[in-house]
Design a protein around this motif. Structure first.
Motif, PDB file in Angstrom:
ATOM      1  N   THR A 139      -2.189   2.323  -8.895  1.00 20.22           N
ATOM      2  CA  THR A 139      -1.707   3.655  -9.885  1.00 20.22           C
ATOM      3  C   THR A 139      -2.174   3.490 -11.307  1.00 20.22           C
ATOM      4  O   THR A 139      -2.892   2.902 -11.489  1.00 20.22           O
ATOM      5  N   MET A 140      -1.877   4.727 -11.937  1.00 19.40           N
ATOM      6  CA  MET A 140      -2.482   5.058 -13.155  1.00 19.40           C
ATOM      7  C   MET A 140      -1.261   5.111 -14.049  1.00 19.40           C
ATOM      8  O   MET A 140      -1.480   4.484 -15.482  1.00 19.40           O
ATOM      9  N   ASP A 196       0.743  -1.128   0.058  1.00 21.96           N
ATOM     10  CA  ASP A 196       0.088  -0.054   0.221  1.00 21.96           C
ATOM     11  C   ASP A 196       0.848   1.228   0.092  1.00 21.96           C
ATOM     12  O   ASP A 196       0.778   2.281  -0.837  1.00 21.96           O
ATOM     13  N   ALA A 197       1.952   1.284   0.808  1.00 22.18           N
ATOM     14  CA  ALA A 197       2.783   2.488   0.956  1.00 22.18           C
ATOM     15  C   ALA A 197       3.492   2.496  -0.411  1.00 22.18           C
ATOM     16  O   ALA A 197       3.788   3.535  -0.973  1.00 22.18           O
ATOM     17  N   LEU A 198       3.926   1.233  -1.126  1.00 29.94           N
ATOM     18  CA  LEU A 198       4.478   1.521  -2.309  1.00 29.94           C
ATOM     19  C   LEU A 198       3.649   2.138  -3.365  1.00 29.94           C
ATOM     20  O   LEU A 198       4.093   3.123  -4.151  1.00 29.94           O
ATOM     21  N   ALA A 199       2.345   1.581  -3.596  1.00 31.33           N
ATOM     22  CA  ALA A 199       1.486   2.086  -4.679  1.00 31.33           C
ATOM     23  C   ALA A 199       1.001   3.656  -4.205  1.00 31.33           C
ATOM     24  O   ALA A 199       1.085   4.576  -5.189  1.00 31.33           O
ATOM     25  N   GLU A 200       1.025   3.906  -2.916  1.00 37.83           N
ATOM     26  CA  GLU A 200       0.799   5.534  -2.787  1.00 37.83           C
ATOM     27  C   GLU A 200       1.712   6.270  -3.159  1.00 37.83           C
ATOM     28  O   GLU A 200       1.621   7.552  -3.475  1.00 37.83           O
ATOM     29  N   ARG A 220       4.413   8.656 -13.584  1.00 38.08           N
ATOM     30  CA  ARG A 220       4.578   7.967 -14.844  1.00 38.08           C
ATOM     31  C   ARG A 220       5.915   7.435 -14.900  1.00 38.08           C
ATOM     32  O   ARG A 220       7.063   8.101 -15.281  1.00 38.08           O
ATOM     33  N   LEU A 221       6.023   6.162 -14.570  1.00 36.11           N
ATOM     34  CA  LEU A 221       7.399   5.346 -14.726  1.00 36.11           C
ATOM     35  C   LEU A 221       7.344   4.029 -15.126  1.00 36.11           C
ATOM     36  O   LEU A 221       6.212   3.500 -15.158  1.00 36.11           O
ATOM     37  N   LEU A 222       8.437   3.465 -15.257  1.00 31.72           N
ATOM     38  CA  LEU A 222       8.295   1.974 -15.742  1.00 31.72           C
ATOM     39  C   LEU A 222       9.505   1.255 -14.765  1.00 31.72           C
ATOM     40  O   LEU A 222      10.474   1.736 -14.482  1.00 31.72           O
ATOM     41  N   LEU A 223       8.916   0.348 -14.076  1.00 29.89           N
ATOM     42  CA  LEU A 223       9.630  -0.422 -13.192  1.00 29.89           C
ATOM     43  C   LEU A 223       9.967  -2.008 -13.901  1.00 29.89           C
ATOM     44  O   LEU A 223       9.068  -2.396 -14.290  1.00 29.89           O
ATOM     45  N   VAL A 224      11.225  -2.175 -13.936  1.00 30.31           N
ATOM     46  CA  VAL A 224      11.720  -3.469 -14.364  1.00 30.31           C
ATOM     47  C   VAL A 224      12.008  -4.325 -13.323  1.00 30.31           C
ATOM     48  O   VAL A 224      12.818  -4.020 -12.584  1.00 30.31           O
TER      49      VAL A 224
END
Length: 348
Positions: free
Chosen positions: A138-139, A102-106, A112-116
């Motif tokens: 997230t969006m 939850d903390a991560l998503a918040e 607007r990023l890419l997580l690999v």
């Protein structure tokens, strides 16, 4: 967010050797990430998923104003550390009592990023939870993962990373230099044998070597290293004992990528006992095979219970791992090209 995960560079891995081909996969990856928020690169160990993910992320980085971040999971074995590794990559150091995901998503809700996320296969449930939390909380965050098996989320799109194409060693080799497997061997061999190049005299032997290694980049690179002391024909003569021969990878590589045997062992150990049984039985099939053949060899007449459609032919089941029979099966000891119902790919 308590606990701690090993700190790793959150930036994309730096390429220290040349990147060979993969134009089609790069184009497919860009297309998928343009319309999907979760893309998984799947394929057998040593096929080049991490290199491809890093190159793909670099190519599309401009589309993400808040950047690209890389999560290394190869050294993690505790699923509880997956959210912490992702948090570290994203620069989040939250010590509140809020659930980690939850903390991560918040934290990235408006970015607007890419997580690999690299090497998910041994931590699949935790990686699926991480991806789900980011997709639903997230969006603007997109997730690119590498794994020997899919995460299993509805939102997930798959890109099958195949072994490199190899020409027929007994056919017309006038255009052999244009095949990625041949180009990779020549490039890596030239690094250890100055002046090495493909010639009319050695093209057939190089093509035969790459064919016997199933076009698998890791196996080809390990073979090229042996050019310090062996010629191409000598390499071919010794491939019957390939696990002893292909055991001199870079000391900077992950332990499971330093030898061909370690790469296969890693896949085998990720299988359940039933999947290992199917793997062992399928190892009697040299080369390609279809679903009916896999069922007749592996299933004891109990198709659904054995789950052969899932694991008998590089399929779409619980393991997504190759039927190599504990170092048997195909020429390289890795999945036979065309093991998925005779196609050119394999892994789900």
């Amino acid at each position: 967010m308590g606990g701690s995960a090993p700190r790793r560079d959150r930036r994309l891995p730096v390429e220290t050797t040349s990147f060979v081909d993969r134009r089609d996969e790069l184009a497919q990856g860009r297309e998928l990430l343009a319309r999907a928020r979760l893309v998984t690169l799947t394929g057998p160990g040593g096929v080049g998923k991490t290199r491809l993910a890093a190159r793909l992320a670099t190519r599309i980085a401009r589309a993400f104003p808040d950047g690209v971040r890389f999560v290394h999971l190869a050294g993690l074995h505790d699923p509880a550390l997956v959210p912490l590794a992702a948090a570290d990559a994203l620069g989040l150091h939250d010590h509140s009592t809020q659930p980690p995901l939850d903390a991560l998503a918040e934290h990235v809700r408006d970015r607007r990023l890419l997580l690999v996320v690299d090497n998910c296969e041994h931590l699949l449930p935790a990686c699926a939870d991480l991806a789900a939390a980011l997709l639903r909380g997230t969006m603007g965050v997109r997730v690119l993962t590498t794994s020997r098996h899919r995460l299993g989320l509805t939102e997930e799109h798959l890109l099958d990373v195949r072994p490199l194409p190899v020409p027929d060693p007994d056919g017309d080799l006038s255009a052999a230099d244009g095949y990625a497997a041949i180009a990779l061997f020549a490039d890596r061999a030239a690094a250890v044998v100055p002046g090495f190049r493909l010639t009319a005299a050695n093209r057939a032997a190089v093509a035969r070597l790459c064919r016997r290694l199933d076009g698998l980049p890791l196996a080809i690179e390990l073979a090229a290293v042996r050019m310090r002391v062996l010629g191409v024909e000598q390499l071919l003569d010794r491939l019957d004992d390939r696990y002893r021969l292909l055991n001199a990878g870079s000391p900077s590589a992950l332990p499971r990528h330093r030898t061909l045997g370690a790469a296969v062992d890693w896949s085998y150990e990720l299988c359940t006992e039933r999947e290992q049984l199917v793997w062992a039985r399928a190892s009697v099939l040299a080369g390609s095979f279809d679903l009916d053949t896999a069922e007749s060899v592996c299933a004891d007449g109990e198709r659904s219970e054995m789950g052969v459609p899932s694991v008998g032919g590089w399929g779409e089941g619980e393991s997504g791992l190759p039927p190599v029979g504990g170092r048997g099966g195909s020429e390289s000891g890795v999945p036979p090209v065309g093991g998925r119902g005779g196609s050119e790919s394999g892994v789900p």
